[in-house]
Design a protein around this motif. Structure first.
Motif, PDB file in Angstrom:
ATOM      1  N   PRO A  36       0.832  -1.207   0.000  1.00  0.00           N
ATOM      2  CA  PRO A  36       0.000   0.000   0.000  1.00  0.00           C
ATOM      3  C   PRO A  36       0.865   1.255   0.000  1.00  0.00           C
ATOM      4  N   GLU A  37       0.278   2.361  -0.346  1.00  0.00           N
ATOM      5  CA  GLU A  37       0.950   3.656  -0.231  1.00  0.00           C
ATOM      6  C   GLU A  37       0.880   4.044   1.245  1.00  0.00           C
ATOM      7  N   VAL A  38       2.022   4.044   1.912  1.00  0.00           N
ATOM      8  CA  VAL A  38       2.073   4.304   3.351  1.00  0.00           C
ATOM      9  C   VAL A  38       1.794   5.776   3.616  1.00  0.00           C
ATOM     10  N   THR A  39       0.895   6.036   4.568  1.00  0.00           N
ATOM     11  CA  THR A  39       0.556   7.413   4.926  1.00  0.00           C
ATOM     12  C   THR A  39       1.035   7.784   6.322  1.00  0.00           C
ATOM     13  N   ALA A  40       1.144   6.806   7.209  1.00  0.00           N
ATOM     14  CA  ALA A  40       1.584   7.056   8.583  1.00  0.00           C
ATOM     15  C   ALA A  40       1.980   5.726   9.206  1.00  0.00           C
ATOM     16  N   GLY A  41       2.550   5.801  10.378  1.00  0.00           N
ATOM     17  CA  GLY A  41       2.917   4.576  11.075  1.00  0.00           C
ATOM     18  C   GLY A  41       3.674   4.871  12.345  1.00  0.00           C
ATOM     19  N   LYS A  42       4.017   3.794  13.032  1.00  0.00           N
ATOM     20  CA  LYS A  42       4.835   3.928  14.239  1.00  0.00           C
ATOM     21  C   LYS A  42       5.813   2.768  14.270  1.00  0.00           C
ATOM     22  N   ILE A  43       6.903   2.974  14.992  1.00  0.00           N
ATOM     23  CA  ILE A  43       7.922   1.945  15.139  1.00  0.00           C
ATOM     24  C   ILE A  43       8.073   1.624  16.615  1.00  0.00           C
ATOM     25  N   VAL A  44       8.183   0.345  16.897  1.00  0.00           N
ATOM     26  CA  VAL A  44       8.368  -0.146  18.261  1.00  0.00           C
ATOM     27  C   VAL A  44       9.715  -0.858  18.266  1.00  0.00           C
ATOM     28  N   VAL A  45      10.652  -0.384  19.121  1.00  0.00           N
ATOM     29  CA  VAL A  45      12.040  -0.847  19.069  1.00  0.00           C
ATOM     30  C   VAL A  45      12.559  -1.184  20.453  1.00  0.00           C
ATOM     31  N   GLY A  46      13.537  -2.080  20.469  1.00  0.00           N
ATOM     32  CA  GLY A  46      14.320  -2.341  21.667  1.00  0.00           C
ATOM     33  C   GLY A  46      13.677  -3.321  22.614  1.00  0.00           C
ATOM     34  N   PRO A  47      14.452  -3.714  23.612  1.00  0.00           N
ATOM     35  CA  PRO A  47      13.959  -4.691  24.574  1.00  0.00           C
ATOM     36  C   PRO A  47      12.795  -4.163  25.415  1.00  0.00           C
ATOM     37  N   MET A  48      12.723  -2.863  25.583  1.00  0.00           N
ATOM     38  CA  MET A  48      11.616  -2.278  26.352  1.00  0.00           C
ATOM     39  C   MET A  48      10.451  -1.901  25.440  1.00  0.00           C
ATOM     40  N   ARG A  49      10.595  -2.172  24.153  1.00  0.00           N
ATOM     41  CA  ARG A  49       9.549  -1.922  23.157  1.00  0.00           C
ATOM     42  C   ARG A  49       9.055  -0.482  23.201  1.00  0.00           C
ATOM     43  N   GLN A  50      10.029   0.432  23.113  1.00  0.00           N
ATOM     44  CA  GLN A  50       9.691   1.847  23.089  1.00  0.00           C
ATOM     45  C   GLN A  50       9.102   2.191  21.732  1.00  0.00           C
ATOM     46  N   SER A  51       8.100   3.046  21.734  1.00  0.00           N
ATOM     47  CA  SER A  51       7.340   3.352  20.526  1.00  0.00           C
ATOM     48  C   SER A  51       7.421   4.838  20.215  1.00  0.00           C
ATOM     49  N   ARG A  52       7.395   5.138  18.905  1.00  0.00           N
ATOM     50  CA  ARG A  52       7.317   6.531  18.477  1.00  0.00           C
ATOM     51  C   ARG A  52       6.717   6.558  17.079  1.00  0.00           C
ATOM     52  N   PRO A  53       6.061   7.650  16.710  1.00  0.00           N
ATOM     53  CA  PRO A  53       5.506   7.751  15.352  1.00  0.00           C
ATOM     54  C   PRO A  53       6.621   7.974  14.325  1.00  0.00           C
ATOM     55  N   LEU A  54       6.377   7.544  13.101  1.00  0.00           N
ATOM     56  CA  LEU A  54       7.336   7.760  12.015  1.00  0.00           C
ATOM     57  C   LEU A  54       7.229   9.193  11.509  1.00  0.00           C
ATOM     58  N   THR A  55       8.362   9.747  11.111  1.00  0.00           N
ATOM     59  CA  THR A  55       8.364  11.081  10.519  1.00  0.00           C
ATOM     60  C   THR A  55       7.943  10.970   9.054  1.00  0.00           C
ATOM     61  N   GLN A  56       7.642  12.104   8.441  1.00  0.00           N
ATOM     62  CA  GLN A  56       7.264  12.101   7.022  1.00  0.00           C
ATOM     63  C   GLN A  56       8.422  11.628   6.136  1.00  0.00           C
ATOM     64  N   ASP A  57       9.650  11.953   6.505  1.00  0.00           N
ATOM     65  CA  ASP A  57      10.813  11.482   5.748  1.00  0.00           C
ATOM     66  C   ASP A  57      10.920   9.954   5.815  1.00  0.00           C
ATOM     67  N   GLU A  58      10.661   9.386   6.983  1.00  0.00           N
ATOM     68  CA  GLU A  58      10.706   7.930   7.127  1.00  0.00           C
ATOM     69  C   GLU A  58       9.583   7.257   6.342  1.00  0.00           C
ATOM     70  N   VAL A  59       8.413   7.866   6.324  1.00  0.00           N
ATOM     71  CA  VAL A  59       7.294   7.337   5.535  1.00  0.00           C
ATOM     72  C   VAL A  59       7.647   7.372   4.055  1.00  0.00           C
ATOM     73  N   ALA A  60       8.241   8.467   3.596  1.00  0.00           N
ATOM     74  CA  ALA A  60       8.653   8.577   2.188  1.00  0.00           C
ATOM     75  C   ALA A  60       9.729   7.542   1.863  1.00  0.00           C
ATOM     76  N   MET A  61      10.671   7.316   2.784  1.00  0.00           N
ATOM     77  CA  MET A  61      11.709   6.310   2.571  1.00  0.00           C
ATOM     78  C   MET A  61      11.094   4.918   2.452  1.00  0.00           C
ATOM     79  N   LEU A  62      10.120   4.598   3.307  1.00  0.00           N
ATOM     80  CA  LEU A  62       9.460   3.293   3.240  1.00  0.00           C
ATOM     81  C   LEU A  62       8.702   3.113   1.930  1.00  0.00           C
ATOM     82  N   ASN A  63       8.007   4.141   1.476  1.00  0.00           N
ATOM     83  CA  ASN A  63       7.301   4.051   0.194  1.00  0.00           C
ATOM     84  C   ASN A  63       8.285   3.796  -0.946  1.00  0.00           C
ATOM     85  N   ASP A  64       9.417   4.479  -0.920  1.00  0.00           N
ATOM     86  CA  ASP A  64      10.437   4.268  -1.949  1.00  0.00           C
ATOM     87  C   ASP A  64      11.021   2.859  -1.846  1.00  0.00           C
TER      88      ASP A  64
END
Length: 156
Positions: A36-64
């Motif tokens: 799909p054409e990604v419009t938004a998202g979040k990433i959950v990382v690390g052993p403590m599963r810390q979460s944050r929303p993706l930036t527009q640059d990261e969304v554009a990178m994922l689409n590419d």
């Protein structure tokens, strides 16, 4: 018709029919993935599963990245050793309707044998595709996951 001719025809129908059924069942696994054409998202990382929303640059990178990697995704053939190093939950649209997907990334923190492996799954887990990438192809996803600040433990 002779018995030998009937036997050969029956054998050919059975053999070709069986191969056809197997290919019809396996063929959906060999189709290129339509992302799909990604419009938004979040990433959950690390052993403590810390979460944050993706930036527009990261969304554009994922689409590419998705545009350059539609093929090679196969079905899950073995159980992974862990839940992955990062989980990217994406919201996107395909042909005008919502199409959420989840990427699970293995960067080598939790299971070295699974380095550069990505799982592509539907949010409910009903469809899971997997692919392992070269260091070059996986680099943008690694940067996405490793760019997060979280406490790292030493190797045992």
């Amino acid at each position: 018709m002779r018995k030998e001719t009937a036997f050969i025809i029956t054998f050919l129908v059975f053999t070709i029919g069986t191969a056809l059924v197997i290919w019809m069942a396996a063929l959906p696994n060999f189709v290129a993935v339509k992302f799909p054409e990604v419009t938004a998202g979040k990433i959950v990382v690390g052993p403590m599963r810390q979460s944050r929303p993706l930036t527009q640059d990261e969304v554009a990178m994922l689409n590419d990245w998705f545009k350059h990697h539609p093929g090679g995704w196969g079905p899950l053939s073995q159980t992974p050793p862990s839940s992955g190093d990062a989980r990217v939950e994406l919201e996107g649209t395909t042909d005008g309707h919502a199409d959420p997907i989840v990427l699970t990334l293995w960067t080598g923190i939790s299971a070295a044998d699974w380095n550069n492996t990505v799982f592509l799954e539907s949010p409910d887990g009903s469809k899971v595709r997997t692919e392992s990438f070269s260091d070059t192809d996986f680099a943008p996803l690694r940067k996405l996951a490793d760019g997060q600040v979280f406490p790292r433990s030493a190797f045992p």
